[in-house]
Design a protein around this motif. Structure first.
Motif, PDB file in Angstrom:
ATOM      1  N   TYR B 160      -9.270  -2.702  -8.200  1.00 31.11           N
ATOM      2  CA  TYR B 160      -8.984  -1.481  -7.446  1.00 31.11           C
ATOM      3  C   TYR B 160      -9.059  -0.233  -8.313  1.00 31.11           C
ATOM      4  O   TYR B 160      -8.388  -0.136  -9.326  1.00 31.11           O
ATOM      5  CB  TYR B 160      -7.563  -1.538  -6.857  1.00 31.11           C
ATOM      6  CG  TYR B 160      -7.401  -2.327  -5.587  1.00 31.11           C
ATOM      7  CD1 TYR B 160      -8.447  -3.024  -5.010  1.00 31.11           C
ATOM      8  CD2 TYR B 160      -6.156  -2.364  -4.954  1.00 31.11           C
ATOM      9  CE1 TYR B 160      -8.263  -3.742  -3.837  1.00 31.11           C
ATOM     10  CE2 TYR B 160      -5.965  -3.082  -3.783  1.00 31.11           C
ATOM     11  CZ  TYR B 160      -7.027  -3.775  -3.231  1.00 31.11           C
ATOM     12  OH  TYR B 160      -6.831  -4.478  -2.085  1.00 31.11           O
ATOM     13  N   PRO B 161      -9.856   0.748  -7.920  1.00 30.69           N
ATOM     14  CA  PRO B 161      -9.734   2.050  -8.537  1.00 30.69           C
ATOM     15  C   PRO B 161      -8.540   2.787  -7.930  1.00 30.69           C
ATOM     16  O   PRO B 161      -8.109   2.378  -6.856  1.00 30.69           O
ATOM     17  CB  PRO B 161     -11.043   2.743  -8.146  1.00 30.69           C
ATOM     18  CG  PRO B 161     -11.482   2.094  -6.888  1.00 30.69           C
ATOM     19  CD  PRO B 161     -10.883   0.707  -6.883  1.00 30.69           C
ATOM     20  N   PRO B 162      -8.008   3.812  -8.517  1.00 28.82           N
ATOM     21  CA  PRO B 162      -8.472   4.443  -9.757  1.00 28.82           C
ATOM     22  C   PRO B 162      -8.151   3.651 -11.037  1.00 28.82           C
ATOM     23  O   PRO B 162      -8.845   3.844 -12.032  1.00 28.82           O
ATOM     24  CB  PRO B 162      -7.704   5.770  -9.785  1.00 28.82           C
ATOM     25  CG  PRO B 162      -7.064   5.918  -8.454  1.00 28.82           C
ATOM     26  CD  PRO B 162      -6.948   4.577  -7.860  1.00 28.82           C
ATOM     27  N   PRO B 256      -9.842  10.381  -6.283  1.00 29.21           N
ATOM     28  CA  PRO B 256      -9.313  11.673  -5.865  1.00 29.21           C
ATOM     29  C   PRO B 256      -8.899  12.471  -7.101  1.00 29.21           C
ATOM     30  O   PRO B 256      -8.976  11.964  -8.215  1.00 29.21           O
ATOM     31  CB  PRO B 256      -8.085  11.278  -5.043  1.00 29.21           C
ATOM     32  CG  PRO B 256      -7.636  10.003  -5.663  1.00 29.21           C
ATOM     33  CD  PRO B 256      -8.869   9.302  -6.200  1.00 29.21           C
ATOM     34  N   PRO B 272      -9.676   6.068  -2.818  1.00 31.20           N
ATOM     35  CA  PRO B 272      -9.432   4.698  -3.296  1.00 31.20           C
ATOM     36  C   PRO B 272      -9.508   3.686  -2.154  1.00 31.20           C
ATOM     37  O   PRO B 272      -9.893   2.542  -2.364  1.00 31.20           O
ATOM     38  CB  PRO B 272      -8.005   4.763  -3.862  1.00 31.20           C
ATOM     39  CG  PRO B 272      -7.753   6.200  -4.141  1.00 31.20           C
ATOM     40  CD  PRO B 272      -8.558   6.968  -3.140  1.00 31.20           C
ATOM     41  N   LEU B 273      -9.154   4.122  -0.938  1.00 31.28           N
ATOM     42  CA  LEU B 273      -9.177   3.175   0.177  1.00 31.28           C
ATOM     43  C   LEU B 273     -10.598   2.765   0.543  1.00 31.28           C
ATOM     44  O   LEU B 273     -10.828   1.658   1.016  1.00 31.28           O
ATOM     45  CB  LEU B 273      -8.492   3.767   1.405  1.00 31.28           C
ATOM     46  CG  LEU B 273      -6.969   3.744   1.390  1.00 31.28           C
ATOM     47  CD1 LEU B 273      -6.435   4.121   2.747  1.00 31.28           C
ATOM     48  CD2 LEU B 273      -6.442   2.389   0.984  1.00 31.28           C
ATOM     49  N   GLN B 276     -11.370  -0.215  -1.261  1.00 29.57           N
ATOM     50  CA  GLN B 276     -10.682  -1.407  -0.740  1.00 29.57           C
ATOM     51  C   GLN B 276     -11.379  -1.942   0.501  1.00 29.57           C
ATOM     52  O   GLN B 276     -11.519  -3.151   0.677  1.00 29.57           O
ATOM     53  CB  GLN B 276      -9.219  -1.084  -0.451  1.00 29.57           C
ATOM     54  CG  GLN B 276      -8.470  -0.672  -1.713  1.00 29.57           C
ATOM     55  CD  GLN B 276      -6.985  -0.472  -1.463  1.00 29.57           C
ATOM     56  OE1 GLN B 276      -6.415  -0.989  -0.512  1.00 29.57           O
ATOM     57  NE2 GLN B 276      -6.344   0.296  -2.328  1.00 29.57           N
ATOM     58  N   SER B 338      -1.727  -1.090   2.511  1.00 26.96           N
ATOM     59  CA  SER B 338      -2.527  -0.286   1.585  1.00 26.96           C
ATOM     60  C   SER B 338      -2.384   1.197   1.853  1.00 26.96           C
ATOM     61  O   SER B 338      -2.853   2.012   1.085  1.00 26.96           O
ATOM     62  CB  SER B 338      -4.004  -0.643   1.735  1.00 26.96           C
ATOM     63  OG  SER B 338      -4.446  -0.200   3.011  1.00 26.96           O
ATOM     64  N   GLY B 339      -1.762   1.555   2.991  1.00 27.11           N
ATOM     65  CA  GLY B 339      -1.679   2.961   3.341  1.00 27.11           C
ATOM     66  C   GLY B 339      -2.764   3.385   4.305  1.00 27.11           C
ATOM     67  O   GLY B 339      -2.862   4.552   4.667  1.00 27.11           O
ATOM     68  N   MET B 340      -3.610   2.435   4.753  1.00 29.43           N
ATOM     69  CA  MET B 340      -4.602   2.803   5.763  1.00 29.43           C
ATOM     70  C   MET B 340      -3.870   3.128   7.072  1.00 29.43           C
ATOM     71  O   MET B 340      -2.690   2.827   7.219  1.00 29.43           O
ATOM     72  CB  MET B 340      -5.583   1.648   5.992  1.00 29.43           C
ATOM     73  CG  MET B 340      -4.928   0.444   6.643  1.00 29.43           C
ATOM     74  SD  MET B 340      -6.111  -0.829   7.045  1.00 29.43           S
ATOM     75  CE  MET B 340      -5.011  -2.095   7.694  1.00 29.43           C
TER      76      MET B 340
END
Ligand code: HEM
Ligand SMILES: [Cu+2]
Ligand SMILES: [Cu+2]
Lengths: 266, 595
Positions: B160-162, B256, B272-273, B276, B338-340
């Motif tokens: 996963y980035p960042p 970001p 970042p999403l 994912q 994930s915050g989606m």
């Protein structure tokens, strides 16, 4: 025969372990008992299915073992049996999904009376921000982050002037009041997780995410980071203290240092 | 369609006319082109399998090191946190991509597809050879990252980035992450060359009479998985390229505006999403890319060793195809927290739980194949049973994690680690073991040693279950995954450390049993009991080759003609308890299934 016996042992042993082992979830300290209930329903349904399947398999292995004079029966398919099993499975799955979706709807719908607090993750510690007397958190921008302004609060937004930044203390919250936890990260992904609250959500740089809960038990709780964030991931601990209302007010009043700090950055 | 009511009882020989001409093969002219730069799918399959096993051993050793650290934290100072993260990353990535994917598709796919569908070789042998050599290059690049300055990447196998390309992560700013991404890109290129081969061979090069609905489920599983991989890997490919651009060219696809070690980084505006989503658009199908070949192979193992037709063949085929299709619309169940947008949760929980239905049908049909069978507890059958146990266990815990709200407390804990090891680690590995015990005689002409096989089975089965079953409960307490130590944490009881030590000891024992297996593989090449062409008395085509091991071109002078499906076991009225696919109906008193 050994194989059938071992299969029975696997089924019985797993069930026994489930009920007898000392390892179980932490006593809950939030309103998310619904999640626990859904989990329990899931344990029951899947547990019964698991035991039934393994025991049936053990029975087959024993009953239909190869031995002189024994032959298998030739039966390419059995439409009725297959349809019947498909139907039963669909019902079972629906019985799991329906309560799950209902509780999820509660989980993502924040009650109107919830107050907002902000948790900010950074490598490898937690900061918190509480709205001041105006009840509103001010605008933020990562590009403003600096030693004097660790959370990047925008000095030009009056709503932020009274915000309280908590840098070196645990987050305190009053018992029984729903809180909307606003989540931010300023470097990489993190995830603020207090197992006793059951709720968690990733913090994503460039985005604001949230979860909400109502604390139902006073006490000191450990927060861990639940999203890989580099070398210090496993040691990124935080604390949440749930207290009675008066105690909370006293603590809030003592956090005035944060306010001055933001004002100074202006 | 039972035999009695079948309209085919008058023995019509349902063999369609030849659609494909017999082709002239490439004939190796020297030792090198025969054994090294070989274009024979059988050799390429063995090369794939050997390379995958070798790199898999590295992943196994890494798992011991991680377990030593977790079981006895503080005892081994040569394992630093940075190394722990490098170990989990390399372990996870190797196991999923370089071992399981390569072994099932490149290894078993190459060896079995031409033999099972009655082809002389893959349709594009030269490209098939290139596929292996590019895979080998990908493995070497991956291994090189162990020796690169700063070591391999420690970003977790999800990369996963960042954090994957920032300095707080081991290998994040050095060559570690670059080599990982380059290696993945090479792997995908190599895989695509092989994958096109497997798909087109199945579609175009089947023997006369080998209709699609007569193909063994092994071929169906590998075929569907390959189609899926061809559709899923591009998502990983582009995300690897985009991440390389972000790192090397200063783009901001996934980055970001953010602060790196106190400094504002040069990126702005990326998401970042997005990474994912791309990653799991590949990553979820990947689970089934590993699972479907295992489903197919285990169906055949169960049928052969229970001497009974696979139950509900058509349902099994459709279940494979439906699972393959559905698995492209469930990816975000890995992203519930994930915050989606949380509304996605409703959709993805529903699709995910729907997949449980075709999957359950497969399990039922395996059980119903055992039911009323004539079960021979050979080593392949034992591993098939162990597969059912671990797969059912892991599949059922999938219902926890797929049911969005139940996933909230469990996500990113050891519960997840336990779940995916059961369902996509241990279960497919058991099928691989079963498959090797089953087909080794075809490959070498000798049986693997039974006693060593029994020990290997019992230690691996009971051990793996003891490792991963209790681990779920650590996750239930709330122990997060990817922690090199638990530290003093109020909600984790002392006894969790005891459990961790226990798991470590079992893991080391299970690891030792794998050495016995490798020894058996080497020893039996010379010392195994000669097997003859068809030791298991199996009906499918690969056991009917004129030579064992099968020679160049597989079938001698004439290609086989197929008259029936691969599951005519214990057909009423037949003299033997199996009828090979090549036997025409007129040659036997029994009809079986012609389809
Ligand atoms: C007995 C054999 C194995 C043992 C003892 C073992 C052990 C472990 C351990 C200790 C971890 C790290 C857990 C953590 O700290 O989060 C891990 C991670 C992982 N393992 Fe295994 N493993 C084994 C076999 C496998 C197999 C066969 C697969 C194939 C799918 C696999 C795939 C993974 C993956 C994908 C991860 C996650 C890596 C990450 O978090 O980035 N493992 N394993
Ligand atoms: Cu973290
Ligand atoms: Cu998935």
């Amino acid at each position: 025969m050994i194989v059938a016996a071992v299969l029975v042992l696997v089924a019985v042993g797993s069930v026994a372990f489930h009920f007898l082992s000392p390892w179980w979830w932490t006593p809950i300290a939030s309103n998310w008992g619904y999640i626990d209930d859904t989990l329990i329903v899931t344990f029951w349904i899947t547990g019964i299915v698991f035991t039934a399947i393994i025991l049936f398999m053990a029975w087959c292995v024993w009953t239909y073992r190869a031995r002189p004079g024994h032959r298998a029966s030739f039966e390419p398919e059995n439409r009725r049996l297959e349809l019947w099993l498909t139907g039963a499975t669909t019902l079972g799955v629906a019985a799991l999904l329906a309560p799950g979706l209902i509780v999820w709807n509660q989980f993502i719908t924040v009650p109107a009376e919830a107050t907002e607090v902000e948790v900010v993750g950074r490598q490898w510690l937690w900061n918190y921000r509480l709205p001041g007397p105006d009840g509103v958190l001010g605008r933020v921008d990562v590009r403003l982050v600096g030693p004097e302004n660790p959370l990047g609060v925008d000095p030009n937004d009056p709503a932020g002037a009274d915000d309280i930044v908590v840098e070196n203390d645990d987050l305190h919250l009053p018992i029984g009041k729903p809180v909307r936890v606003r989540l931010r990260a300023i470097d990489v992904l993190h995830n603020f997780y207090v197992p006793e609250f059951r709720a968690k959500m990733d913090m994503v740089p460039g985005m604001v995410t949230y979860f909400w809960f109502t604390p139902t038990r006073t006490g000191q709780f450990t927060a861990v980071c639940a999203e890989l964030c580099g070398l210090g991931h496993a040691v990124m601990r935080g604390g949440v203290v749930i207290v009675e209302e008066e105690e909370y007010r006293a603590w809030l009043a003592a956090q005035a240092g944060g306010t001055r700090r933001v004002a100074a950055a202006r | 369609m039972t035999t009695a009511s079948s309209p085919l009882n008058g023995f019509p020989d349902r063999v369609p006319p030849a659609e494909v001409e017999d082709v002239e093969l490439y004939h190796a002219k020297s030792w090198i082109t025969r054994w090294v730069f070989s274009q024979d799918a059988k050799i390429i399959g063995i090369q794939y399998a050997t390379t995958a096993t070798a790199i898999g051993l590295v992943a196994l050793v890494l798992s011991w090191l991680m377990r030593l650290q977790l079981g006895f934290p503080g005892t081994f100072d040569f394992i630093t946190p940075a190394e722990y993260y490098q170990f989990i990353t390399m372990h996870g990535m190797i196991m999923v991509v370089y071992l399981l994917t390569a072994l099932f598709l490149g290894g078993f796919g190459n060896y079995l597809i031409p033999l099972m569908v009655g082809a002389r070789d893959m349709v594009f042998p030269y490209m098939n050879m290139l596929s292996y050599w590019i895979y080998l290059l990908a493995v070497l690049v991956l291994v090189a990252s162990f020796f690169a300055p700063g070591g391999p990447t420690g970003a977790g196998w999800t990369l996963y980035p960042p954090q994957a390309i920032l300095s707080g992560t081991p290998g994040g700013t050095g060559s570690g992450i670059i080599l990982m991404l380059v290696s993945l890109i090479l792997f995908i290129i190599g895989f695509t060359m092989g994958g096109l081969n497997y798909v087109i061979t199945v579609l175009q090069a089947r023997a006369r009479g080998m209709t699609l609905m007569r193909m063994p489920l092994t071929v169906w599983g590998i075929f569907t998985a390959t189609v899926m991989a061809l559709l899923a890997f591009p998502a990983l490919f582009v995300s690897a390229v985009m991440m390389l651009f972000d790192m090397l060219l200063g783009t901001s696809f996934f980055m970001p505006a953010l602060v790196e070690m106190g400094e504002l980084a040069k990126h702005e505006g990326g998401s970042p999403l997005l990474f994912q989503h791309l990653f799991w658009f590949f990553g979820h199908p990947e689970v089934y890319i590993v699972a479907l070949p295992a489903f197919g192979i285990v169906s055949d193992l169960i049928s052969v060793h229970a001497r009974r037709n696979i139950f509900g063949y058509r349902m099994m085929v459709w279940a494979i195809v439906i699972i393959g299709a559905l698995s492209f619309i469930v990816w975000a169940h890995h992203m519930y927290v994930s915050g989606m947008n949380p509304w996605f949760g409703f959709f993805f929980a529903t699709t995910t739980l729907i997949i449980a239905v075709p999957t359950a049908i497969k399990v039922y049909n395996w059980l119903l194949t055992l039911w009323r069978g004539d079960i021979h507890l050979t080593v392949p059958m034992l591993f098939a049973l162990a597969f059912i146990v671990t797969f059912v266990n892991g599949g059922l815990t999938g219902l926890f994690l797929g049911n969005v709200v139940v996933d909230v407390p469990l996500s990113d804990t050891m519960f997840v680690v336990a779940h995916f090891h059961m369902v996509m680690g241990v279960a497919p590995i058991f099928v691989i073991f079963g498959a090797i015990y089953h087909w080794y005689p075809k490959i070498t002409g000798r049986m693997l040693n039974e006693a060593m096989g029994q020990i290997h089975f019992w230690v691996s089965f009971l051990g793996a279950y003891l490792i991963f079953f209790p681990m779920h409960y650590l996750g239930l307490i709330g122990v997060p995954r990817r922690y090199h130590e638990l530290g003093p944490t109020s909600f984790i009881p002392e006894s969790a450390a005891t459990l961790n030590a226990f798991i470590t000891i079992v893991a080391l024992i299970v690891g030792a049993a794998q050495m016995l297996f490798l020894f058996n593989l080497a020893w039996s090449i010379r010392h195994g009991r000669p097997s003859g062409p068809n030791p298991w008395r199996a009906a499918s085509l690969e056991w009917q080759t004129p030579e064992t091991p099968p020679g160049h071109g597989n079938w001698g002078d004439t290609l086989p003609v197929v008259h029936r499906w691969a599951y005519d076991y214990n057909v009423p009225g037949a003299a033997e308890d199996f009828i090979p696919q090549t036997v025409p109906p007129s040659d036997t008193a029994a009809t079986g299934e012609h389809r």
